[in-house]
Scaffold this motif. Structure first.
Motif, mmCIF file in Angstrom:
data_model
loop_
_atom_site.group_PDB
_atom_site.id
_atom_site.type_symbol
_atom_site.label_atom_id
_atom_site.label_comp_id
_atom_site.label_asym_id
_atom_site.label_seq_id
_atom_site.Cartn_x
_atom_site.Cartn_y
_atom_site.Cartn_z
ATOM 1 N N LEU A 29 0.867 -1.363 -0.140
ATOM 2 C CA LEU A 29 0.062 0.116 -0.103
ATOM 3 C C LEU A 29 0.734 1.257 -0.083
ATOM 4 C CD1 LEU A 29 -2.719 -0.952 2.514
ATOM 5 C CD2 LEU A 29 -3.113 -0.702 0.244
ATOM 6 N N PHE A 30 2.140 1.237 0.759
ATOM 7 C CA PHE A 30 2.656 2.558 0.841
ATOM 8 C C PHE A 30 4.021 2.398 0.476
ATOM 9 C CE2 PHE A 30 -0.135 1.771 4.978
ATOM 10 C CZ PHE A 30 -1.142 2.532 4.520
ATOM 11 N N GLY A 31 4.732 1.333 0.248
ATOM 12 C CA GLY A 31 5.969 1.104 -0.095
ATOM 13 C C GLY A 31 6.271 1.128 -1.721
ATOM 14 N N GLY A 32 7.226 0.332 -1.894
ATOM 15 C CA GLY A 32 7.613 0.361 -3.243
ATOM 16 C C GLY A 32 8.470 1.507 -3.844
ATOM 17 N N VAL A 33 8.900 1.413 -5.206
ATOM 18 C CA VAL A 33 9.479 2.368 -5.751
ATOM 19 C C VAL A 33 8.600 3.201 -6.635
ATOM 20 C CG1 VAL A 33 11.271 2.995 -7.591
ATOM 21 C CG2 VAL A 33 11.600 1.008 -6.077
ATOM 22 N N GLY A 34 8.713 4.591 -6.648
ATOM 23 C CA GLY A 34 8.006 5.286 -7.028
ATOM 24 C C GLY A 34 6.482 5.680 -6.539
ATOM 25 N N LYS A 35 5.456 5.796 -7.093
ATOM 26 C CA LYS A 35 4.145 6.143 -6.572
ATOM 27 C C LYS A 35 3.567 5.023 -5.873
ATOM 28 C CE LYS A 35 -0.415 7.762 -8.095
ATOM 29 N NZ LYS A 35 -1.203 8.055 -9.298
ATOM 30 N N PRO A 36 3.393 5.261 -4.628
ATOM 31 C CA PRO A 36 2.663 4.338 -3.624
ATOM 32 C C PRO A 36 1.152 4.293 -4.129
ATOM 33 C CG PRO A 36 2.700 6.326 -2.469
ATOM 34 C CD PRO A 36 3.421 6.699 -3.712
ATOM 35 N N SER A 40 -10.154 12.105 6.045
ATOM 36 C CA SER A 40 -11.274 11.413 5.760
ATOM 37 C C SER A 40 -10.915 10.714 4.390
ATOM 38 C CB SER A 40 -12.487 11.840 5.588
ATOM 39 O OG SER A 40 -12.407 13.017 4.742
ATOM 40 N N GLN A 41 -10.078 11.490 3.520
ATOM 41 C CA GLN A 41 -9.789 11.048 2.282
ATOM 42 C C GLN A 41 -8.791 10.125 2.146
ATOM 43 O OE1 GLN A 41 -9.024 14.240 -1.016
ATOM 44 N NE2 GLN A 41 -9.515 15.679 1.061
ATOM 45 N N LEU A 42 -7.848 9.863 3.098
ATOM 46 C CA LEU A 42 -7.001 8.804 3.369
ATOM 47 C C LEU A 42 -7.785 7.629 3.839
ATOM 48 C CD1 LEU A 42 -4.288 7.465 3.880
ATOM 49 C CD2 LEU A 42 -4.232 8.485 6.236
ATOM 50 N N CYS A 43 -8.640 7.778 4.983
ATOM 51 C CA CYS A 43 -9.495 6.745 5.294
ATOM 52 C C CYS A 43 -10.298 6.187 4.238
ATOM 53 C CB CYS A 43 -10.363 7.166 6.317
ATOM 54 S SG CYS A 43 -9.477 7.573 7.975
ATOM 55 N N ASP A 44 -10.863 6.778 3.243
ATOM 56 C CA ASP A 44 -11.536 6.210 2.286
ATOM 57 C C ASP A 44 -10.652 5.500 1.311
ATOM 58 O OD1 ASP A 44 -13.826 7.522 3.213
ATOM 59 O OD2 ASP A 44 -13.697 9.364 1.697
ATOM 60 N N ALA A 45 -9.599 5.964 1.066
ATOM 61 C CA ALA A 45 -8.435 5.397 0.104
ATOM 62 C C ALA A 45 -8.227 3.826 0.753
ATOM 63 C CB ALA A 45 -7.453 6.037 -0.366
ATOM 64 N N LEU A 46 -7.918 3.962 1.800
ATOM 65 C CA LEU A 46 -7.716 2.633 2.438
ATOM 66 C C LEU A 46 -8.878 1.862 2.643
ATOM 67 C CD1 LEU A 46 -5.359 3.804 5.022
ATOM 68 C CD2 LEU A 46 -4.652 2.287 3.242
ATOM 69 N N ALA A 47 -9.904 2.246 3.099
ATOM 70 C CA ALA A 47 -11.027 1.226 3.166
ATOM 71 C C ALA A 47 -11.529 0.553 1.834
ATOM 72 C CB ALA A 47 -12.213 2.129 3.709
ATOM 73 N N GLN A 48 -11.346 1.324 0.853
ATOM 74 C CA GLN A 48 -11.914 1.072 -0.477
ATOM 75 C C GLN A 48 -10.853 0.138 -1.209
ATOM 76 O OE1 GLN A 48 -13.198 4.645 -2.197
ATOM 77 N NE2 GLN A 48 -14.700 4.939 -0.636
ATOM 78 N N HIS A 49 -9.479 0.129 -0.765
ATOM 79 C CA HIS A 49 -8.305 -0.440 -1.750
ATOM 80 C C HIS A 49 -8.637 -1.932 -1.447
ATOM 81 C CE1 HIS A 49 -4.578 -1.274 -3.204
ATOM 82 N NE2 HIS A 49 -4.447 -0.145 -3.612
ATOM 83 N N PRO A 50 -8.503 -2.609 -2.570
ATOM 84 C CA PRO A 50 -8.667 -4.155 -2.574
ATOM 85 C C PRO A 50 -7.481 -5.056 -2.093
ATOM 86 C CG PRO A 50 -7.889 -3.251 -4.969
ATOM 87 C CD PRO A 50 -8.411 -1.996 -4.119
ATOM 88 N N LYS A 51 -6.246 -4.356 -1.759
ATOM 89 C CA LYS A 51 -5.367 -4.787 -1.141
ATOM 90 C C LYS A 51 -5.265 -4.674 0.414
ATOM 91 C CE LYS A 51 -2.015 -4.287 -5.172
ATOM 92 N NZ LYS A 51 -1.081 -3.921 -5.779
ATOM 93 N N ALA A 52 -6.347 -3.892 0.828
ATOM 94 C CA ALA A 52 -6.225 -3.426 2.215
ATOM 95 C C ALA A 52 -7.136 -4.287 3.214
ATOM 96 C CB ALA A 52 -6.573 -2.077 2.406
ATOM 97 N N ARG A 53 -6.664 -5.115 4.113
ATOM 98 C CA ARG A 53 -7.448 -5.971 5.060
ATOM 99 C C ARG A 53 -7.049 -5.221 6.466
ATOM 100 N NH1 ARG A 53 -6.400 -12.113 4.514
ATOM 101 N NH2 ARG A 53 -8.039 -12.040 6.161
ATOM 102 N N PHE A 54 -5.995 -5.464 6.859
ATOM 103 C CA PHE A 54 -5.599 -4.727 8.232
ATOM 104 C C PHE A 54 -5.720 -3.290 8.174
ATOM 105 C CE2 PHE A 54 -2.647 -2.862 11.235
ATOM 106 C CZ PHE A 54 -2.898 -3.559 12.386
ATOM 107 N N TYR A 55 -4.997 -2.647 7.077
ATOM 108 C CA TYR A 55 -5.217 -1.168 7.090
ATOM 109 C C TYR A 55 -6.507 -0.567 6.553
ATOM 110 C CZ TYR A 55 -0.529 -0.751 8.143
ATOM 111 O OH TYR A 55 0.734 -1.188 8.949
ATOM 112 N N ALA A 56 -7.437 -1.505 6.002
ATOM 113 C CA ALA A 56 -8.803 -1.099 6.100
ATOM 114 C C ALA A 56 -9.562 -0.874 7.233
ATOM 115 C CB ALA A 56 -9.529 -1.930 4.989
#
Length: 224
Positions: A99-106, A187-203
């Motif tokens: 979700l938050f790491g990697g090279v370039g745009k997270p 709230s925008q950050l929370c929305d992005a995490l809650a809706q992200h298909p890779k997010a379980r713990f972070y949702a």
């Protein structure tokens, strides 16, 4: 890992709160302030880096029943603890990196400037640094993240609650800092995490964050 700010006038209380000590409601004003500080510290740790195994172990055995029935944070807290129990340490670490790491745009940005202006290192960061300077705070130069990272902002809120300089650590400063530097975009950050298909713990963390910040907003509104 601890979120690091260079506190020129004061040092924070223990920057690595034990999640077993985080409870949902308290009877006295002092206890409520302690709990608020600990919750901000816990959020800072969970958003700053993949949680340490020790922290996750504490979270998995944390109490999930509020002292009195119907506590607003009880259900989102229970969901967060359940998510920690359902996933092992490596799965949560991988989720953080995806979700938050990697090279370039997270996949998901943790920086306020991105949500406020659409750009990193933009005017909102400049305003934030000016505010921090009035508190006598500055980022540790060894840390790579800018001050508008959500973990830094949560750590500043913890300082404004738990610090011993009453000229800085008081409800007025908390309300002003929260209203200007967290409330407009969290709230925008929370929305992005809650809706992200890779997010379980972070949702689950996003929904707890949303609930906790909603309580904070209501509390600050009562002061106006």
């Amino acid at each position: 890992m601890t979120v690091c700010l260079a506190y020129r006038r004061n040092q924070l209380m223990n920057p690595t709160p034990d999640s077993n000590d985080v409870v949902l409601t308290h009877s006295s004003g002092l206890d409520e302030e302690t709990a608020r500080a600990e919750l901000y510290g816990l959020l800072a740790m969970l958003y700053y880096a993949p949680p340490a195994p020790e922290l996750l172990a504490q979270l998995r055995v944390a109490a999930t029943e509020a002292p009195s029935a119907g506590g607003f944070l009880e259900e989102p807290w229970r969901s967060l603890v359940a998510a920690a129990r359902a996933l092992d340490d490596e799965a949560i670490r991988q989720e953080y990196e995806a979700l938050f790491g990697g090279v370039g745009k997270p996949e998901v940005y943790l920086f306020g400037s991105h949500y406020l202006s659409g750009f990193l290192n933009d005017k909102p960061l400049t305003r934030l640094r000016q505010t921090l300077a009035t508190f006598g705070l500055a980022r540790d130069e060894t840390m790579p993240e800018t001050e508008d990272h959500v973990a830094y902002l949560c750590e500043v809120m913890r300082y404004l609650i738990a610090g011993d300089d009453v000229a800085v650590a008081n409800l007025t400063r908390q309300r002003e800092f929260f209203a200007e530097h967290l409330q407009p975009w969290i709230s925008q950050l929370c929305d992005a995490l809650a809706q992200h298909p890779k997010a379980r713990f972070y949702a689950a963390l996003a929904e707890f964050t949303r609930a906790f910040f909603s309580v904070e907003m209501q509390g600050f509104d009562m002061l106006t």
